[in-house]
Design a protein around this motif. Sequence first.
Motif, short mmCIF file in Angstrom:
data_model
loop_
_atom_site.label_atom_id
_atom_site.label_comp_id
_atom_site.label_asym_id
_atom_site.label_seq_id
_atom_site.Cartn_x
_atom_site.Cartn_y
_atom_site.Cartn_z
N TYR A 381 -13.93 2.60 0.85
CA TYR A 381 -12.70 3.24 1.30
C TYR A 381 -12.81 4.76 1.18
O TYR A 381 -12.41 5.51 2.09
CB TYR A 381 -11.52 2.74 0.47
CG TYR A 381 -10.18 3.26 0.91
CD1 TYR A 381 -9.48 2.66 1.95
CD2 TYR A 381 -9.60 4.36 0.28
CE1 TYR A 381 -8.25 3.15 2.37
CE2 TYR A 381 -8.37 4.86 0.69
CZ TYR A 381 -7.70 4.25 1.73
OH TYR A 381 -6.47 4.73 2.13
N LYS A 384 -15.09 6.14 3.82
CA LYS A 384 -14.41 6.14 5.12
C LYS A 384 -13.56 7.39 5.28
O LYS A 384 -13.52 8.00 6.37
CB LYS A 384 -13.55 4.88 5.25
CG LYS A 384 -12.86 4.73 6.59
CD LYS A 384 -12.08 3.43 6.66
CE LYS A 384 -11.39 3.26 8.01
NZ LYS A 384 -10.61 1.99 8.06
N GLN A 385 -12.88 7.80 4.20
CA GLN A 385 -12.06 9.02 4.26
C GLN A 385 -12.93 10.25 4.44
O GLN A 385 -12.58 11.17 5.19
CB GLN A 385 -11.19 9.15 2.99
CG GLN A 385 -10.37 7.94 2.62
CD GLN A 385 -9.61 7.34 3.79
OE1 GLN A 385 -8.94 8.05 4.55
NE2 GLN A 385 -9.73 6.03 3.97
N LEU A 399 -7.70 7.47 -2.23
CA LEU A 399 -8.17 6.28 -2.95
C LEU A 399 -7.25 5.97 -4.11
O LEU A 399 -6.90 4.79 -4.34
CB LEU A 399 -9.60 6.50 -3.45
CG LEU A 399 -10.18 5.40 -4.34
CD1 LEU A 399 -10.16 4.05 -3.62
CD2 LEU A 399 -11.59 5.76 -4.79
N ARG A 402 -4.22 4.24 -2.83
CA ARG A 402 -4.48 2.84 -2.52
C ARG A 402 -4.55 2.00 -3.80
O ARG A 402 -4.03 0.87 -3.85
CB ARG A 402 -5.79 2.73 -1.74
CG ARG A 402 -6.16 1.32 -1.31
CD ARG A 402 -5.17 0.78 -0.28
NE ARG A 402 -5.58 -0.56 0.14
CZ ARG A 402 -6.36 -0.81 1.18
NH1 ARG A 402 -6.81 0.19 1.94
NH2 ARG A 402 -6.69 -2.05 1.50
N TRP A 423 -9.76 -5.61 -1.24
CA TRP A 423 -10.44 -4.90 -0.15
C TRP A 423 -11.03 -5.92 0.84
O TRP A 423 -12.25 -5.98 1.01
CB TRP A 423 -11.56 -4.02 -0.69
CG TRP A 423 -11.17 -3.16 -1.84
CD1 TRP A 423 -11.34 -3.44 -3.16
CD2 TRP A 423 -10.55 -1.88 -1.77
NE1 TRP A 423 -10.86 -2.41 -3.93
CE2 TRP A 423 -10.37 -1.43 -3.11
CE3 TRP A 423 -10.14 -1.05 -0.72
CZ2 TRP A 423 -9.79 -0.22 -3.41
CZ3 TRP A 423 -9.56 0.17 -1.03
CH2 TRP A 423 -9.40 0.58 -2.35
N HIS A 426 -13.16 -4.22 3.75
CA HIS A 426 -14.37 -3.54 3.28
C HIS A 426 -15.35 -4.54 2.69
O HIS A 426 -16.56 -4.37 2.80
CB HIS A 426 -14.01 -2.47 2.25
CG HIS A 426 -13.15 -1.38 2.81
ND1 HIS A 426 -13.61 -0.48 3.74
CD2 HIS A 426 -11.86 -1.04 2.58
CE1 HIS A 426 -12.65 0.36 4.07
NE2 HIS A 426 -11.57 0.05 3.37
#
Length: 432
Positions: A381, A384-385, A399, A402, A423, A426
Amino acid sequence: MMVLPTGLLTNERFRAREKKLKFFVGDDWAEAHHDVEVMDPAGRVLVKARLAEGIAGMARLHALLAEHAGAADPDADPDEVEVVVGTETDRGPWVAALVAAGYQVFAVNPLQAKEYRKRHAVSGAKSDAADAHVLADMVRTDSHQLRPVAGDSAQAEAIKVVTRMHKTLIWERTRTTQRLRHALREYFPAALEAFEDLDAADTLELLAKAPDPASAARLTITQISTALKRARRRNINDKAARIQAALRTEHLTQPAVITAAYAASARALVAVLVVLDEQVKTLQGQVADHFGRHPAAEIIVSQPGLGLILGARVLAEFGDDPHRYASAKARKNYAATSPITIASGKKKVALARYVHNDRLIDALMSQAFTALSASPGARAYYDKQRARGADHNPALRQLANRLVGILHGCLKTGTPYNETTAWPQHTETLAA
């Protein structure tokens, strides 16, 4: 006869509610007294008073409310009297006594009260009595916008006490270490080259023995090695030789009288650091002990990046009132991990929240950083950001946001963390 819409109160219950007395209290507190103002639902000021801190002041407040309830309705049942209190703190014996009395207490952020005060006057004038009036009127008109004092358990409050003091001492140790570093730079730069960690046990022992360049240069290999052994260092012989060589290196010096003054200051800072180290370790045990007995501890430490100490801090700052956060979004907003949106015309910007609980955001960001290596889903995650162009800190905050949502779901359902459930997208990507 009044006809109520379907789903509302019956006529009998509606009339009973109409008769219920309601008082709004503004409480501007100081160390030794409280300025209070009691207001009715129409905004009429019933009484102003300055009450002493403690039992006598609390008894006087109850008496004032009882007196005005009796004047308004001599036959009123105490259970039909509702008291709403606005104050600028959410802790302490006084607030606990207000809650225990059955009053609805709202802890108003001082920044909110400051802005609300401008509705009454723009001159900037301020007094304790005027602040009590502002707080009373605020809970009268805007209590639906305020957060009531949470009904946390005594166990959670105890965890908050020890975790906050533990973190405070850690922060104080960091500040004291920086003061020591600044002092050494002024008169003893060789010490900064010799010692990597100024708050390490061996460094503090040697600086206490030799806080000035001349005495440090006379330290023997045996003395240095003994300090390293007590600190359980490795490669003692090599490190001792390196430290001795650094301490004997020539540097620019201060006059003897100034060096002596700095040395005395450094010795005092070293003594403070020794005590802080001891108390941090002692309180760490207290934090683990209190937190380990809490019913939610198992669920919290199951989260990636949360151990006993960090988990205790998260619980302490969130509290354990099951009704405090209506949704994951509400918990995220309180944590200040969720962004705020500023929109005007065609312009729309998402920004990090400026106002936040420093202790909570510190713990959550630490959790997010640790989770990068503890959870494949969290790492994916975060990556990805970053791939979207976010820098390290914004990606870490997303993160953390989340992870707060995941924690909320686990606490609501009473289930420990599960990597696959947390997740799913992911996890499937990683498996493929």
